[in-house]
Write an enzyme that holds these catalytic residues in place. Structure first.
Site, PDB file in Angstrom:
ATOM      1  N   HIS A 147       0.997  -1.063   0.169  1.00  0.00           N
ATOM      2  CA  HIS A 147      -0.017  -0.101  -0.095  1.00  0.00           C
ATOM      3  C   HIS A 147       0.932   1.302  -0.015  1.00  0.00           C
ATOM      4  CE1 HIS A 147      -2.804   2.817   1.706  1.00  0.00           C
ATOM      5  NE2 HIS A 147      -3.663   2.219   1.679  1.00  0.00           N
ATOM      6  N   ASP A 224       3.407  -3.799   8.160  1.00  0.00           N
ATOM      7  CA  ASP A 224       1.942  -3.334   7.971  1.00  0.00           C
ATOM      8  C   ASP A 224       0.899  -4.304   8.277  1.00  0.00           C
ATOM      9  OD1 ASP A 224      -0.119  -2.270   6.976  1.00  0.00           O
ATOM     10  OD2 ASP A 224       0.537  -1.488   5.049  1.00  0.00           O
ATOM     11  N   GLN A 227      -4.218  -4.854   7.143  1.00  0.00           N
ATOM     12  CA  GLN A 227      -5.175  -5.704   6.767  1.00  0.00           C
ATOM     13  C   GLN A 227      -5.060  -7.026   7.502  1.00  0.00           C
ATOM     14  OE1 GLN A 227      -7.710  -5.303   4.537  1.00  0.00           O
ATOM     15  NE2 GLN A 227      -6.982  -3.274   4.026  1.00  0.00           N
ATOM     16  N   LYS A 250     -10.235  -0.165  10.756  1.00  0.00           N
ATOM     17  CA  LYS A 250     -10.454  -1.589   9.860  1.00  0.00           C
ATOM     18  C   LYS A 250     -10.642  -2.891  11.008  1.00  0.00           C
ATOM     19  CE  LYS A 250      -6.987  -0.224   6.377  1.00  0.00           C
ATOM     20  NZ  LYS A 250      -7.976   0.226   4.961  1.00  0.00           N
ATOM     21  N   CYS A 389      -4.664   2.452  -3.828  1.00  0.00           N
ATOM     22  CA  CYS A 389      -3.431   2.837  -3.255  1.00  0.00           C
ATOM     23  C   CYS A 389      -2.406   1.886  -3.328  1.00  0.00           C
ATOM     24  CB  CYS A 389      -3.693   3.300  -1.700  1.00  0.00           C
ATOM     25  SG  CYS A 389      -4.626   4.411  -1.279  1.00  0.00           S
TER      26      CYS A 389
HETATM   27  N1  PMP Z   1      -1.671  -0.482   4.835  1.00  0.00           N
HETATM   28  C1  PMP Z   1      -2.755  -1.331   4.060  1.00  0.00           C
HETATM   29  C2  PMP Z   1      -2.354  -2.695   3.683  1.00  0.00           C
HETATM   30  C3  PMP Z   1      -3.994  -0.927   4.100  1.00  0.00           C
HETATM   31  O1  PMP Z   1      -5.003  -1.587   3.436  1.00  0.00           O
HETATM   32  C4  PMP Z   1      -4.169   0.515   4.475  1.00  0.00           C
HETATM   33  C5  PMP Z   1      -5.709   0.997   4.254  1.00  0.00           C
HETATM   34  N2  PMP Z   1      -6.287   0.851   3.015  1.00  0.00           N
HETATM   35  C6  PMP Z   1      -3.397   1.314   4.963  1.00  0.00           C
HETATM   36  C7  PMP Z   1      -1.905   0.749   5.263  1.00  0.00           C
HETATM   37  C8  PMP Z   1      -3.330   2.597   5.490  1.00  0.00           C
HETATM   38  O2  PMP Z   1      -4.299   2.807   6.766  1.00  0.00           O
HETATM   39  P1  PMP Z   1      -4.904   4.022   7.091  1.00  0.00           P
HETATM   40  O3  PMP Z   1      -5.389   4.911   6.112  1.00  0.00           O
HETATM   41  O4  PMP Z   1      -6.090   3.542   8.029  1.00  0.00           O
HETATM   42  O5  PMP Z   1      -3.901   4.685   7.747  1.00  0.00           O
END
Ligand code: PMP
Length: 439
Positions: A147, A224, A227, A250, A389
């Site tokens: 991401h 990270d 998920q 999440k 993203c």
């Molecule tokens: N890493 C991953 C794998 C994600 O799916 C996301 C959210 N889509 C993020 C980071 C970023 O999370 P946040 O926008 O809640 O900071």
């Protein structure tokens, strides 16, 4: 919809709703009763089918009630109030910190830093650790499935420090090509940044192997878990990761609250990025000294109401059991994959179900991902379309956008069928001559 209305459902945190380790259809209906938002029509008369939990999860009533409780009963700034409300809120927030520590098996609550989300957690380590400690000749190992939140901050840190970003290649089934690890992970590597689970392909990465390999060359590993923390058990001590980040929203929790876990010595190495209240030990006109962890990295007023909501969300997940959640979602994933594969023109990006979590990203021949999402939305089915993203990953796919359906334990096999039927309808519509299209 067959669901019972949310009102009148039993409090969810008092007792587990099932006992066998596997959810029955009745268990799932009972669980759905805890989520008020799921029981509504969209676009007039279409029952909502929410398949966008990878973007944000829905919230059980106990979490919503907790936020109301905070604001109605003991809203007060934490750590500073010398009064009953401030004390109560502080106990709630520090209790939530303990719950987070237990949820991920951290050795101590001091290793849990409250942030605003995964993105801020990554940035704290990228700017407060990597940018400060690395230099020319050092390397950060990432990959193209990350991401942007777990890529862009490392690009910034590399630029600031003179370190180099390296990309471990992906396999044709969109997994990390660990057979090439030796080539990419060397004594020059100071950090491996990797997602626990891709938000696009659902790929679950081999953290055990990566952690061992990183430590063998003296590198730290940053996970990270935005998920992965929502879809299965997390144990930060097995594998023994250095940093791990996730977002409350999440995991059934409120927005505006995230976690940065770190090993004690790793957290100590982070320079505070933000100065202000709470993070100091002593301030003089000439300079300041820092408080102990985690306060040192938590400048300003904490998102205290959100921490209370997150604590209840983690209770809810723990009552269900993360193993049970993982099993339930795997069943939905297998069902969705086998059903969607019967639709001509559907291409799913990702490894086999056994190696991934409950996310299905796809293209459908002849239908742009955004058109597909739009047509599905008009049938009540909420999915997401775009690059999610992950522009480098979509560059590798060779498509600008995919359509992503993501599942949570509150989804049902009927909803999987509604998704498939809605896609079939979209394909039909796009086969028609342009003038006669419409749902
Ligand atoms: N890493 C991953 C794998 C994600 O799916 C996301 C959210 N889509 C993020 C980071 C970023 O999370 P946040 O926008 O809640 O900071």
């Amino acid at each position: 919809m067959a669901d019972s209305p949310a009102s009148g459902s039993a409090p969810a945190t008092s007792e587990p709703v099932f006992s066998s380790g596997k959810l029955s259809a009745e268990d799932v209906q009972r669980i759905r009763g805890d989520f008020p938002i799921l029981h509504q029509m969209v676009h007039g008369d279409q029952p909502l089918v929410y398949l966008d939990s990878a973007a944000t999860s829905q919230k059980p009533r106990v979490v919503i009630d907790k936020l109301v409780e905070v604001y109605e009963q003991y809203n007060s700034n934490v750590h500073r109030g010398i009064h009953a409300l401030g004390d109560r809120m502080t106990v709630e927030m520090e209790g939530a910190r303990e719950k987070v520590a237990r949820f991920i098996n951290a050795a101590s609550a001091e290793q849990i830093v409250f942030t605003s989300g995964t993105t801020m957690s990554v940035n704290l380590v990228a700017h407060g650790w990597a940018a400060q400690r690395l230099g020319p000749g050092d390397e950060i190992l990432v990959n193209e499935m990350e991401h942007h939140a777990n890529l862009v901050p490392w690009q910034m840190a590399a630029k600031a420090s003179g370190a180099t970003l390296k990309f471990l290649p992906l396999t044709p089934t969109w997994e990390l090509d660990v057979s090439r690890l030796e080539e990419f992970l060397t004594r020059r590597t100071k950090l491996v940044a990797v997602t626990g689970m891709s938000n696009v392909t659902g790929t679950i990465n081999p953290l055990e192997l990566l952690t061992r390999a990183a430590h063998d060359v003296g590198a730290r590993i940053f996970v990270d878990a935005a998920q992965s923390a929502a879809h299965g058990p997390v144990d930060v001590r097995s594998p023994d990761v250095d940093f791990l980040a996730f977002s409350g929203h999440k995991l059934l929790g409120p927005t505006g609250i995230g976690i940065l876990y770190g090993k004690a010595d790793a957290l100590e190495e982070i320079e505070p990025l933000f100065g202000g209240g709470h993070m100091i030990n002593e301030v003089t006109p000439e300079g300041s000294t820092w408080a102990a962890l985690p306060a040192r990295l938590e400048a300003g007023t904490a998102p205290f109401a959100q921490t209370a909501g997150l604590g209840v969300a983690l209770d809810y997940l723990s009552n269900l059991g993360m193993e049970t959640i993982a099993r339930q979602e795997q069943t939905l994933l297998e069902l969705a994959t086998s059903r969607l594969e019967t639709i001509p023109g559907v291409t799913i990006f990702g490894p086999p179900c056994a190696k991934k979590g409950a996310i299905v990203s796809m293209t459908v021949d002849g239908v742009h991902a955004h058109d597909l999402a739009d047509l599905l939305d008009r049938q009540g089915v909420a999915i997401r379309a775009g690059h999610h993203c992950t522009m480098p990953l979509h560059e590798r796919f060779g498509v600008a956008a995919t359509a992503r359906a993501s599942f949570a334990f509150y989804n049902t096999p009927e909803e999987v069928e509604q998704l498939a039927a809605a896609i079939e309808k979209a394909v039909e519509i796009f086969k028609r001559p342009r003038r006669s299209r419409g749902v």
